[in-house]
Design a protein around this motif. Sequence first.
Motif, PDB file in Angstrom:
ATOM      1  N   ARG A   1       2.641   6.701  -6.941  1.00  0.00           N
ATOM      2  CA  ARG A   1       1.729   7.688  -7.544  1.00  0.00           C
ATOM      3  C   ARG A   1       2.235   9.111  -7.287  1.00  0.00           C
ATOM      4  O   ARG A   1       2.180   9.967  -8.169  1.00  0.00           O
ATOM      5  N   LYS A   2       2.706   9.346  -6.077  1.00  0.00           N
ATOM      6  CA  LYS A   2       3.238  10.669  -5.749  1.00  0.00           C
ATOM      7  C   LYS A   2       4.488  10.968  -6.581  1.00  0.00           C
ATOM      8  O   LYS A   2       4.665  12.074  -7.073  1.00  0.00           O
TER       9      LYS A   2
ATOM     10  N   SER B   1       1.146   3.958  -3.128  1.00  0.00           N
ATOM     11  CA  SER B   1       0.809   5.348  -2.836  1.00  0.00           C
ATOM     12  C   SER B   1       1.978   6.273  -3.178  1.00  0.00           C
ATOM     13  O   SER B   1       1.800   7.324  -3.804  1.00  0.00           O
TER      14      SER B   1
ATOM     15  N   ASP C   1       0.838  -1.207   0.000  1.00  0.00           N
ATOM     16  CA  ASP C   1       0.000   0.000   0.000  1.00  0.00           C
ATOM     17  C   ASP C   1       0.870   1.254   0.000  1.00  0.00           C
ATOM     18  O   ASP C   1       0.615   2.198  -0.747  1.00  0.00           O
TER      19      ASP C   1
ATOM     20  N   ASN D   1       1.978  11.704   2.454  1.00  0.00           N
ATOM     21  CA  ASN D   1       0.699  12.343   2.132  1.00  0.00           C
ATOM     22  C   ASN D   1       0.665  13.784   2.624  1.00  0.00           C
ATOM     23  O   ASN D   1       0.223  14.692   1.904  1.00  0.00           O
TER      24      ASN D   1
ATOM     25  N   MET E   1       3.571   6.539   5.082  1.00  0.00           N
ATOM     26  CA  MET E   1       2.522   6.938   4.146  1.00  0.00           C
ATOM     27  C   MET E   1       1.896   8.252   4.601  1.00  0.00           C
ATOM     28  O   MET E   1       1.650   9.149   3.783  1.00  0.00           O
TER      29      MET E   1
END
Length: 160
Positions: free
Chosen positions: A18-19, A15, A11, A100, A96
């Motif tokens: 994508r960043k 994530s 996960d 984020n 994460m």
Amino acid sequence: MRDATPGPFEDLRSSVLRKSKTIDEYWDVSKSHEQPKFWPESADKNIKKLQAGIHGWITRDPLHIVKCSTFTIPANNMPEKRLLFSQRATLCGLHMLYFNIQMHFLGQSLVTHCYDVQMLAFHYCLVKQEPAYEDLNWPDMETFIKIHGKSHIFWLTSKE
């Protein structure tokens, strides 16, 4: 966690990838457009720092590199890759959250330096009309445009 120990790392990895793709797209767009006067150099430094963190901790496995270079290990007894993250779901979650928060902070910096989200939406749509950037995707901006409506945002350019 039992059998699902690789899940949190996967996960985190998806994530963060994508960043990383979003940051790469930002650099591609930045190459072809002049840097706006409102965007400070420190913001680009923060983006580079975030990207270095992604590559240093997630894309590469720093502990694996250290283990392999420190000890002489036969090829069949190589230490497990991703040992730091694969067995520690909490550490994956914290990383994460960190990535984020950093991405949201950078996005908010861009918006607050523009002083106007409407102008930023206008520029976003303008850039997307270029064939080279038609695949450009900014989900938050797309949501903003859907919520407020193109006719409301672009009322000066709409045909009456």
